[in-house]
Design a protein around this motif. Structure first.
Motif, short mmCIF file in Angstrom:
data_model
loop_
_atom_site.label_atom_id
_atom_site.label_comp_id
_atom_site.label_asym_id
_atom_site.label_seq_id
_atom_site.Cartn_x
_atom_site.Cartn_y
_atom_site.Cartn_z
N VAL A 60 0.06 5.11 -9.28
CA VAL A 60 -1.27 6.03 -9.64
C VAL A 60 -2.06 5.15 -8.63
CG1 VAL A 60 -1.40 6.36 -11.81
CG2 VAL A 60 -2.09 4.50 -10.79
N VAL A 61 -2.65 6.25 -7.70
CA VAL A 61 -3.05 5.70 -7.39
C VAL A 61 -5.09 5.13 -7.54
CG1 VAL A 61 -5.09 6.72 -5.18
CG2 VAL A 61 -3.40 7.21 -4.74
N ALA A 62 -5.06 3.35 -7.59
CA ALA A 62 -5.90 3.07 -8.08
C ALA A 62 -7.28 2.99 -7.75
CB ALA A 62 -5.59 1.28 -8.48
N GLU A 92 -5.88 -10.70 -1.52
CA GLU A 92 -4.93 -10.17 -1.97
C GLU A 92 -4.62 -9.00 -3.36
OE1 GLU A 92 -0.46 -12.38 -4.12
OE2 GLU A 92 -1.72 -12.84 -3.41
N TYR A 93 -4.51 -8.36 -2.94
CA TYR A 93 -4.14 -7.26 -4.24
C TYR A 93 -3.25 -7.57 -5.34
CZ TYR A 93 -7.56 -4.54 -1.70
OH TYR A 93 -8.88 -3.21 -1.07
N ARG A 94 -3.89 -7.66 -7.11
CA ARG A 94 -2.69 -7.83 -7.67
C ARG A 94 -3.36 -6.33 -8.82
NH1 ARG A 94 -1.86 -14.01 -8.76
NH2 ARG A 94 -1.27 -14.16 -7.03
N VAL A 145 1.42 -3.19 -6.48
CA VAL A 145 1.20 -3.14 -5.97
C VAL A 145 0.72 -3.01 -4.53
CG1 VAL A 145 -1.56 -3.14 -5.05
CG2 VAL A 145 -1.57 -4.02 -6.76
N GLN A 146 0.82 -1.47 -3.98
CA GLN A 146 1.36 -0.64 -2.25
C GLN A 146 -0.51 -1.12 -1.79
OE1 GLN A 146 4.00 1.62 -2.83
NE2 GLN A 146 5.67 -0.14 -3.43
N VAL A 147 -0.52 -0.80 -0.93
CA VAL A 147 -1.71 -0.48 0.27
C VAL A 147 -1.08 0.58 1.54
CG1 VAL A 147 -3.49 -0.83 1.85
CG2 VAL A 147 -3.01 -2.79 0.18
N ARG A 148 -1.40 1.88 1.50
CA ARG A 148 -0.71 3.45 2.39
C ARG A 148 -1.53 3.70 2.97
NH1 ARG A 148 3.30 5.83 -1.54
NH2 ARG A 148 3.81 3.84 -3.10
N ASP A 150 -5.53 4.31 3.26
CA ASP A 150 -6.84 3.99 3.20
C ASP A 150 -7.14 3.50 2.07
OD1 ASP A 150 -7.28 6.14 2.78
OD2 ASP A 150 -8.97 6.69 2.88
N GLN A 151 -5.52 3.75 0.75
CA GLN A 151 -5.34 4.10 -0.38
C GLN A 151 -4.51 3.10 -1.31
OE1 GLN A 151 -3.73 8.52 -0.66
NE2 GLN A 151 -5.80 8.64 -1.37
N ILE A 152 -5.65 2.18 -2.48
CA ILE A 152 -4.21 1.36 -2.35
C ILE A 152 -3.37 2.15 -4.43
CG2 ILE A 152 -4.80 -0.94 -4.04
CD1 ILE A 152 -7.19 -0.83 -3.30
N PHE A 153 -1.44 1.88 -4.13
CA PHE A 153 -1.39 2.56 -4.54
C PHE A 153 -0.82 1.26 -6.07
CE2 PHE A 153 -1.21 6.11 -1.69
CZ PHE A 153 -0.98 6.57 -2.25
N VAL A 154 -0.77 1.73 -6.89
CA VAL A 154 -0.25 0.65 -8.69
C VAL A 154 1.06 1.67 -8.83
CG1 VAL A 154 -0.76 -0.61 -9.96
CG2 VAL A 154 -1.86 -0.32 -8.54
N THR A 155 1.94 1.02 -8.97
CA THR A 155 3.83 1.32 -9.18
C THR A 155 4.33 0.70 -10.59
OG1 THR A 155 3.46 2.33 -7.33
CG2 THR A 155 5.45 2.07 -9.00
#
Length: 160
Positions: A60-62, A92-94, A145-148, A150-155
């Motif tokens: 999802v896009v968080a 760091e994003y978590r 967490v992946q930053v692509r 300007d969006q932060i994706f959480v998998t």
């Protein structure tokens, strides 16, 4: 004949009384069992944590980059359950599941403690989801967490 009919009626009366007595005993026993179950069930539910449910999605896009300040957190929807996105003080994003493993309360990030906290029973988790203190029996489920752009994706992490 009148006396024999009276004797027959008298003999039938104790049988009816015994039937009523059995019915009353049955009601009292049933009431006692229902009361005992009403006391025992919540105690068992307290000690046996609920089973984890399927989240329904894998990614999802968080949020968007810049939405969170350092040392803060945000609740987001991950399928049918809440997730927690944290931007640490180091930048760091978590991301972890925001569902407490004790009784499924929603946890929150506490910037003053730099920990994840469950308000229901004062359970504490580290930023990677491991349980530190309180009644939670298991760690929170961690996400990738992946930053692509300007969006932060959480998998959801693949189980190994």
């Amino acid at each position: 004949m009148a006396t024999s009919e009276a004797q027959t009626a008298t003999m039938q009366q104790p049988a009816a009384t015994m039937h009523r007595r059995g019915f009353v005993e049955l009601l009292l026993t049933g009431g006692f069992l229902a009361t005992a179950a009403a006391f025992i069930y919540p105690v068992l539910r307290y000690f046996v944590p609920p089973k984890t449910a399927d989240l329904g999605v894998d990614s999802v896009v968080a949020g968007k980059v810049g939405e969170l300040k350092p040392n803060s957190g945000k609740i987001f929807r991950f399928g049918n359950r809440p997730g927690l996105l944290i931007l640490t003080a180091a930048g760091e994003y978590r991301a972890i599941s925001a569902v407490c493993t004790h009784l499924s309360c929603t946890v929150q990030y506490r910037p003053d403690l730099k920990e994840v906290w469950c308000a229901c029973h004062n359970g504490k988790y580290g930023l990677d989801g491991h349980n530190i203190s309180g009644p939670p029996p298991r760690p929170l489920q961690p996400f990738d967490v992946q930053v692509r752009g300007d969006q932060i994706f959480v998998t959801r992490r693949k189980e190994s």
